[in-house]
Every structure is written in C-alpha cells, then in structure tokens.
Write an enzyme that holds these catalytic residues in place. Structure first.
Site, PDB file in Angstrom:
ATOM      1  N   GLU A 189      30.292  49.366  44.220  1.00  0.00           N
ATOM      2  CA  GLU A 189      29.590  48.317  43.467  1.00  0.00           C
ATOM      3  C   GLU A 189      29.944  48.357  41.978  1.00  0.00           C
ATOM      4  O   GLU A 189      29.238  47.799  41.158  1.00  0.00           O
ATOM      5  CB  GLU A 189      28.061  48.436  43.632  1.00  0.00           C
ATOM      6  CG  GLU A 189      27.584  48.775  45.034  1.00  0.00           C
ATOM      7  CD  GLU A 189      27.909  47.731  46.074  1.00  0.00           C
ATOM      8  OE1 GLU A 189      28.528  46.704  45.732  1.00  0.00           O
ATOM      9  OE2 GLU A 189      27.544  47.941  47.246  1.00  0.00           O
ATOM     10  N   ASP A 328      36.627  41.432  47.044  1.00  0.00           N
ATOM     11  CA  ASP A 328      36.501  42.050  48.353  1.00  0.00           C
ATOM     12  C   ASP A 328      37.634  41.547  49.243  1.00  0.00           C
ATOM     13  O   ASP A 328      37.877  40.335  49.326  1.00  0.00           O
ATOM     14  CB  ASP A 328      35.171  41.692  49.000  1.00  0.00           C
ATOM     15  CG  ASP A 328      33.983  42.388  48.351  1.00  0.00           C
ATOM     16  OD1 ASP A 328      34.189  43.481  47.777  1.00  0.00           O
ATOM     17  OD2 ASP A 328      32.865  41.849  48.426  1.00  0.00           O
TER      18      ASP A 328
END
Length: 496
Positions: A189, A328
């Site tokens: 993250e 991602d």
C-alpha cells in the site's frame, strides 16, 4: 536506449491475498483464476515477446510473496487448469446459444480463441508454476523484480519485530523461488512510517516506492531517505492518474468492455461500458473494432502526456527528468480487458517518441538521483495517509491485530527445536495481518468476506497456541491439516 526527452519507468504491482481454499464466488478462488487468465498470462506473454526481441529493462515488476506462493501452489495449478478448461467450454456453449446474433456470435468465437490460447500457454509454459517463468524474465534482465513482506501487511501498523520478520521472510521466499533476493520492494500500500528506512537497510532493501504526495509532488528524481542510503521513488500522479484515478481514467471509456456486466447463462461479459449511468440490461454490445480504435487514441494520449510532462520537468529543473507511473498489474486484463494491448502500445511507442524506457534500477544508472528527503507517514490510499487501514471503520480490526501481535511475541519468546505447531500458528497470523482485509472493509468491497478471513486466521493461530499447552497431539494434527491449505512451508517461528 538513450532518451532525448527523459526517462520513463513503468512499475506493475502484482498482488492478491491468499485465496486458495477460501471460497469461490464472488470472491475467493474465482478472483485468483480470473486475474491469472486475464492479467498474468497476457502480461507474461508480452514480456516474453519483448525478451525474444532482445529488449531489456522493459519495466519493473512487483510480485508479492503471497501471490507467488499461489501461482506455484500445486492445488492452485490444478484448479486453474480446470478453470481454463471450463472457460473454453463456456465459450462453446455461448457460441451455440448466441448463433445468429452477429455481435454476440463473434464475441463467443473470439473468446474461444483466447481461452484456447490461454490453455495451451498454461500447459506448455506454466506446468511447473510461475517461478520458472518469472526467473527467466529476471535472469534475462527484461524486468527488474520487486519483492515485499510475506503476506502483504500494512507495515506501519506492525510491531517492529513482526515487521522485520515479515520483510525478511518475504525476501527469503523470493530468493527460494527465483534464486536471488530482490534489491527493491513494493512496500504494501506504499505504507511508510518515519524510520522504516533503517529496517529496510538492515534487511538489504535498497529502493522502494512511495506515492507522489510523500515527496510533495516532486517525483522527478529518486531520493535517498533520511540519513540512509535507501532510495525512494515517487509515483507521478499527473501521469499515473491519466490512466486510472479514484474518479476517472481510460478503462471507463464507453467503447471498452464492461467489467461488471455478465451474461450469467454463459459466464461471459458481452457488453461495452456504454455509459456510467446506463443499467446493465441497457448496455450496448461489445464491439472490438470500436475498442481498438479507442485504444490507439489512448496510447497516443498517454505518450503525449509523458513527453509533455518530461519537457515541463526539464524546463523546471534544467536537465532530463524522470516519470514513474505505477499500477496494480490486475488492472491490465482483469479489470480493463484492453489493458494488455494498451501496455504493449505504450511500451513500443514511448521509445519512438524519444523517451528512455527502463526500470527503477536503470533510472538510477541513468543518474536520476536527487538529494535526501525526510518522508512523512503516508500511503497510496485515500487521503494519502493511513486512514484506509487504521480508520474508524476498521478500528476493531486494528485492535485485534495489535493484540494478536502481542500474543505472538509472548508465545515465541521460548526457543528450542523447530515446532510445526508454532510455525503454523505464525503462518495463520501472517495471513490475518494482510492489509487486504482492512482495505476491503473500508472500501465496502466484500467486507463480510474480509472480516471473516481476518477472524478465521486469528482464531486458528490462537487455537494452535492454546492446544500446544493443553493437547500437543491434537495441536500437531490440526497444524498438519491447516498446513496443507497454507503458503510459506519454510516459515520457521524460531526466527521471530
């Protein structure tokens, strides 16, 4: 290739939580198999083709240890093979059901060809798992590999000993799989707390990613962190958000294939986005020609955006600068059907536009290193702080995770022979501490599943440690059963 305009680094972060043996649909193993089929297979195929062309330093690829473990796991390999076969059968059923409907019939035929290629690719190249495939890309310098902590925990909320254990364990896991320890990591993250660079240096980490606001928007060069030699790279949000932001981006264009709309009778996605407010039943049929035309425009737009940004930075700083765009991996193919083709388009077009395309390592070799910086507590989540993982909605989960860590540390103060029960208790705890669960709760995305997963792994860890004191034989039997459904068989609790 030397770039007259400047340097561009594409970073892909490949991650899913441990899903094997934990449900199927709508979350669970289906999530893994869709991502595998629609993102990992085509992205690896693209990189393999670049390798065959002699291209090097194409992009920086982050692969989390927990994802690598799933893509090597014998159960997952067998189940995914069956899933691919079922996918092809579904396309054959669709071809019969949609016969005579031109657009849908063409879609079924194209989907059948795609499923057949995926099945053949898997059977010929992935038979022994992901690690041999990945190692060939790393050894040939097509990609720079980033690792990370074991099960993708939000590191700022970990006790220092647990944080160190998870990071070193993750780096060691990558070394077991591909033969070398990565020098860089994708911090889960992009979570950072001041001082973490010291732990990175001690673990052998030399570079990591942060989000652009952590560098106050000045992402034009990498920077050493604090008084360490560890280097951070910042995501350039002006460029990155052109593709995908919290509110907009290319994948939402009306002509692209719609992710959310299913023909449930065949399990395929027959519609295009059409419009953000259009109900699924009213969406127009997907037309590949329209999507291809739009894709070309979006490749050009992105290349123009990168060149314009690099020219602006050179004017501002007086020398060639750096742009890092990070996403991602699962965006490309899984969430955005046309994403892999877009990736190939920009990776071919950027060098033609005079941009040096390379890895994070290559950017440092090209001289894109600025002075030291003191980073604030930060992440790439909402608000660029920690609220997604320690906010009010997940306060109970944070408290549970803190208590779990304290119990772990107390239980593992004792030393001695290796104990498979303690090892399994620690595996369960690592899975409980995954950052995914708090993210899913905060974002209200399968929140019930996420809470259940966190609670299940916490309960299993506590159960094993309690049985160890009351019924060692039963503890060993239970640990053996759970071990068959868990990653990281090499985990040794004594190293905590």
């Amino acid at each position: 290739m030397s770039g007259s305009e400047g340097t561009f680094c594409l970073v892909l972060h490949s991650h899913l939580p441990w899903l094997a043996h934990h449900g199927n649909w709508p979350v669970g193993e289906e999530w893994l198999y869709q991502s595998w089929a629609h993102s990992y297979l085509p992205v690896v195929d693209l990189l393999r083709r670049f390798a065959d062309e002699g291209r090097r330093d194409v992009l920086t690829l982050g692969v989390t240890p927990v994802l690598a473990a799933q893509l090597d796991d014998p159960y997952s390999l067998r189940s995914f093979h069956e899933w691919l076969g079922t996918w092809r059968l579904r396309t054959e059923h669709a071809a019969g059901l949609w016969r005579g409907q031109d657009a849908l019939s063409a879609l079924a035929a194209d989907e059948h060809r795609t499923a057949t290629r995926a099945l053949e690719d898997f059977e010929t190249r992935w038979r022994h798992g992901f690690s041999p495939v990945l190692r060939s890309l790393v050894d040939s310098d097509v990609v720079e590999l980033l690792g990370g902590p074991l099960a993708h925990p939000f590191q700022p909320l970990l006790e220092p000993r647990v944080r160190d254990f998870a990071l070193r364990g993750g780096l060691d896991d990558t070394r077991l799989r591909i033969g070398r320890r990565p020098e860089g990591i994708w911090a889960p993250e992009c979570g950072y707390a001041p001082g973490m660079e010291t732990g990175y240096a001690e673990a052998g980490v030399r570079r990591f990613l942060v989000d652009g606001p952590s560098l106050r928007g000045d992402t034009s060069a990498a920077r050493t962190v604090g008084s360490s030699d560890v280097v951070c790279f910042g995501r350039d949000l002006e460029v990155t958000y052109r593709v995908w932001s919290p509110k907009a981006g290319y994948p939402g264009h009306a002509n692209y294939r719609d992710f959310h709309t299913w023909a449930h009778e065949v399990g395929l996605k027959p519609s295009r986005v059409t419009g953000k407010t259009v109900e699924p039943a009213d969406k127009a049929p997907y037309e590949p020609a329209l999507a291809t035309e739009t894709l070309g425009a979006h490749v050009k737009d992105f290349v123009d955006t990168v060149v314009t940004r690099l020219r602006s930075l050179r004017e501002q700083h007086g020398h060639e600068s750096l742009v890092v765009a990070a996403y991602d991996t699962e965006l490309f193919g899984h969430w955005w059907h046309e994403g892999p083709a877009w990736l190939e388009g920009i990776l071919r077009a950027l060098p033609e536009a005079g941009v040096r395309v390379t890895t994070l390592r290559g950017a440092l070799e090209a001289g894109h290193l600025g002075g030291p910086v003191d980073l604030p507590a930060s992440s790439w989540g909402s608000g660029k702080d920690w609220r997604v993982w320690d906010g009010e909605q997940v306060a109970d989960m944070v408290a549970d995770n803190t208590a779990l860590q304290h119990r772990l540390l107390a239980a593992h103060e004792r030393t001695g022979l290796r104990d498979p029960v303690r090892d399994q208790a620690l595996r369960e705890a690592m899975l409980a501490l995954s950052s995914d669960w708090a993210f899913m709760v905060t974002k209200d995305s399968a929140a019930d599943y996420a809470r259940r997963r966190a609670q299940t792994h916490t309960a299993r860890s506590d159960e094993l440690l309690a049985l160890l004191d009351t019924d060692p034989a039963r503890a060993l039997s239970r640990a053996s059963t759970l071990r068959a459904e868990s990653p990281f068989g090499h985990m040794d609790a004594r190293t905590l």
